[in-house]
Design an enzyme around this catalytic site. Structure first.
Site, PDB file in Angstrom:
ATOM      1  N   GLY A   1       0.793  -1.122  -0.163  1.00  0.00           N
ATOM      2  CA  GLY A   1       0.067   0.049  -0.156  1.00  0.00           C
ATOM      3  C   GLY A   1       0.961   1.199  -0.234  1.00  0.00           C
ATOM      4  O   GLY A   1       1.683   1.377   0.597  1.00  0.00           O
ATOM      5  N   ALA A   2       0.552   2.013  -0.854  1.00  0.00           N
ATOM      6  CA  ALA A   2       1.576   3.168  -1.172  1.00  0.00           C
ATOM      7  C   ALA A   2       2.061   4.042   0.157  1.00  0.00           C
ATOM      8  O   ALA A   2       3.450   4.227   0.386  1.00  0.00           O
ATOM      9  CB  ALA A   2       1.058   4.210  -2.278  1.00  0.00           C
TER      10      ALA A   2
ATOM     11  N   ARG B   1       9.894  -0.970  -5.034  1.00  0.00           N
ATOM     12  CA  ARG B   1       8.788  -1.004  -5.815  1.00  0.00           C
ATOM     13  C   ARG B   1       8.742   0.271  -6.660  1.00  0.00           C
ATOM     14  O   ARG B   1       8.609   1.279  -5.981  1.00  0.00           O
ATOM     15  CB  ARG B   1       7.681  -0.972  -5.109  1.00  0.00           C
ATOM     16  CG  ARG B   1       7.685  -2.536  -4.043  1.00  0.00           C
ATOM     17  CD  ARG B   1       6.416  -2.863  -3.624  1.00  0.00           C
ATOM     18  NE  ARG B   1       5.414  -3.215  -4.585  1.00  0.00           N
ATOM     19  CZ  ARG B   1       4.239  -3.472  -4.397  1.00  0.00           C
ATOM     20  NH1 ARG B   1       3.603  -3.326  -3.119  1.00  0.00           N
ATOM     21  NH2 ARG B   1       3.377  -3.872  -5.419  1.00  0.00           N
TER      22      ARG B   1
ATOM     23  N   GLN C   1      -5.300  -9.144  -2.650  1.00  0.00           N
ATOM     24  CA  GLN C   1      -5.454  -8.166  -1.521  1.00  0.00           C
ATOM     25  C   GLN C   1      -6.949  -7.774  -0.781  1.00  0.00           C
ATOM     26  O   GLN C   1      -7.287  -7.285   0.258  1.00  0.00           O
ATOM     27  CB  GLN C   1      -4.756  -6.947  -1.800  1.00  0.00           C
ATOM     28  CG  GLN C   1      -3.086  -6.811  -1.750  1.00  0.00           C
ATOM     29  CD  GLN C   1      -2.847  -7.186  -3.444  1.00  0.00           C
ATOM     30  OE1 GLN C   1      -3.543  -7.897  -4.022  1.00  0.00           O
ATOM     31  NE2 GLN C   1      -1.667  -6.970  -3.634  1.00  0.00           N
TER      32      GLN C   1
ATOM     33  N   ASP D   1      -1.684   4.756  -6.460  1.00  0.00           N
ATOM     34  CA  ASP D   1       0.076   4.646  -6.100  1.00  0.00           C
ATOM     35  C   ASP D   1       0.808   5.691  -6.973  1.00  0.00           C
ATOM     36  O   ASP D   1       1.879   6.150  -6.320  1.00  0.00           O
ATOM     37  CB  ASP D   1       0.613   3.148  -6.867  1.00  0.00           C
ATOM     38  CG  ASP D   1       0.019   2.195  -6.061  1.00  0.00           C
ATOM     39  OD1 ASP D   1      -0.852   1.578  -5.939  1.00  0.00           O
ATOM     40  OD2 ASP D   1       1.065   1.780  -5.102  1.00  0.00           O
TER      41      ASP D   1
ATOM     42  N   ASN E   1      -2.753   2.405 -10.409  1.00  0.00           N
ATOM     43  CA  ASN E   1      -3.263   1.747  -9.193  1.00  0.00           C
ATOM     44  C   ASN E   1      -3.194   0.108  -9.567  1.00  0.00           C
ATOM     45  O   ASN E   1      -2.759  -0.125 -10.574  1.00  0.00           O
ATOM     46  CB  ASN E   1      -4.876   2.237  -8.800  1.00  0.00           C
ATOM     47  CG  ASN E   1      -5.202   1.584  -7.281  1.00  0.00           C
ATOM     48  OD1 ASN E   1      -4.370   1.928  -6.591  1.00  0.00           O
ATOM     49  ND2 ASN E   1      -6.232   0.970  -7.379  1.00  0.00           N
ATOM     50  N   LYS E   2      -3.712  -0.605  -8.477  1.00  0.00           N
ATOM     51  CA  LYS E   2      -3.387  -1.982  -8.615  1.00  0.00           C
ATOM     52  C   LYS E   2      -4.239  -2.547 -10.054  1.00  0.00           C
ATOM     53  O   LYS E   2      -5.336  -1.821 -10.171  1.00  0.00           O
ATOM     54  CB  LYS E   2      -4.220  -2.635  -7.590  1.00  0.00           C
ATOM     55  CG  LYS E   2      -4.215  -4.158  -7.582  1.00  0.00           C
ATOM     56  CD  LYS E   2      -2.999  -4.922  -7.498  1.00  0.00           C
ATOM     57  CE  LYS E   2      -1.842  -4.423  -6.602  1.00  0.00           C
ATOM     58  NZ  LYS E   2      -0.470  -4.932  -6.938  1.00  0.00           N
TER      59      LYS E   2
END
Ligand code: MRU
Length: 376
Positions: free
Chosen positions: A59-60, A101, A209, A250, A260-261
């Site tokens: 998670g950012a 990351r 997640q 993110d 994002n994811k």
């Protein structure tokens, strides 16, 4: 939570994504959830970097705070340490952590912020003190930021006696932040304000997640929810009716394009096709004004086995090629609003994003964020 003080900086849950204690970073190992609540002890830079890379902490905002504490470990003075040596260790640690990351800008943001705070320190002891103070400030601010963001987000939540149906992707709760959460924080604040809700939780392949973490958090909060495969969202929009989508981010480019994811983009497309408003919730630290639009964003590619192997069992034939981008970019045109700690931004985003970053910087942190929202 019994005895919880909402205004304190303590955790709002019985668990914490990360905690600094006695020179050690304790990380709730999210790879083991929901089966086990186990804390990892990260007392070296390598251990922090591994925890981030392997998604023990994820998670950012949580990644940013964990990396900042990683620098505090690097800068801890050893006996008779000279300033130059601690500075060198700090630089090496920052490079190591930065590479873990690439997509979440909060990682680079937090590292740069700590490095800047350390600049010009006259002694090793002072350097060490400044680094830890800045890391702690990042963590403390994140707690306040998420509560402010969640309150601003209430303006996009319908208020009515019947349940509001929300689609959520990935995990953006307490686990993904230092506390309370972003998109899930908006949902949580609505629940705490008495709004009936029903959350449709994307399982979020490949690492689940949504299934493992978001369902776990929602259960503990007592918020009604149902798990679905990522491909079910459009069907639910057409047949059940969905009021809104709420996701995290993110990295948000200067024009509002949002990383994002993986799966977020197709959720936004489905929302557009069904007239469902699609909102992004993120702190201003996720806004990257140096990135003109989403085309330049680095999308993390992860190991193919994350997709091909489920629960230890190989699902694809041996040798099958696998594509595993961990994130995608949702064009700004699909985003109805960006919920931040300084207000809800509406399109066009370029000026609104720049103003939000400026307002956050002028506030000197989330403790002094503006009370009213930015709209448009
Ligand atoms: O790979 P992850 O689990 O770190 O990805 C997390 C997300 O994509 C979240 O939506 C994002 O970081 C925002 S968390 C508040």
């Amino acid at each position: 939570m019994p005895g919880r003080d909402r205004d304190s900086l303590g955790p709002s849950e019985g668990y914490q994504s990360l905690r600094w204690d006695g020179g050690v970073l304790w990380v709730l190992d999210q790879r083991e959830l929901p089966g086990e609540t186990r804390y990892l002890q990260a007392d070296t830079v390598d251990a922090v970097a591994d925890a981030i890379r392997t998604l023990a902490v994820r998670g950012a905002p949580a990644i940013g705070a964990a990396a900042a504490y990683g620098l505090a470990i690097a800068a801890a003075p050893e006996s008779r340490d000279e300033l130059a040596r601690v500075q060198a260790r700090l630089e090496q640690a920052a490079a190591r952590l930065r590479g873990t990351r690439p997509t979440a800008v909060n990682l680079a943001w937090a590292l740069d912020r700590v490095l800047k705070a350390a600049e010009g320190a006259p002694s090793a002891a002072e350097l060490s003190h400044r680094v830890l103070a800045e890391a702690s400030a990042i963590a403390d601010e994140d707690r306040r930021i998420n509560r402010a963001l969640a309150q601003h987000g209430q303006s996009v939540m319908p208020r009515r006696p019947s349940a509001v149906t929300v689609v959520h992707h990935c995990n953006t709760g307490s686990l993904a932040t230092v506390d309370y959460g972003t998109a899930l924080g908006v949902i949580r604040a609505a629940h705490e304000a008495g709004q009936a809700l029903f959350v449709l939780v994307d399982e979020t392949r490949p690492l689940l997640q949504g299934a493992r973490l978001t369902m776990w958090e929602l259960q503990q909060l007592g918020i009604p929810a149902a798990l679905m495969v990522d491909g079910a969202a459009a069907h639910q929009m057409r047949t059940r009716g969905v009021d809104l989508c709420l996701v995290g981010a993110d990295r948000i480019a200067a024009n509002g394009d949002t990383a994002n994811k993986i799966g977020t983009y197709q959720l936004a497309l489905a929302a557009k096709a069904h007239g469902v408003p699609f909102y992004v919730a993120a702190p201003t630290s996720t806004i990257d004004l140096a990135m003109a639009d989403g085309s330049g964003m680095v999308i993390e590619e992860r190991a193919g086995d994350e997709v091909a192997v489920i629960g230890g069992r190989r699902m694809a034939p041996p040798g099958a090629a696998v594509l595993n981008p961990a994130f995608d970019v949702t064009p700004a045109a699909l985003v109805a609003g960006i919920i931040t700690e300084v207000g809800v931004l509406t399109p066009p985003y370029r000026d609104a994003l720049a103003a939000a970053v400026a307002r956050s910087a002028a506030g000197g942190g989330a403790g002094r964020v503006a009370a009213e929202g930015i709209r448009g």
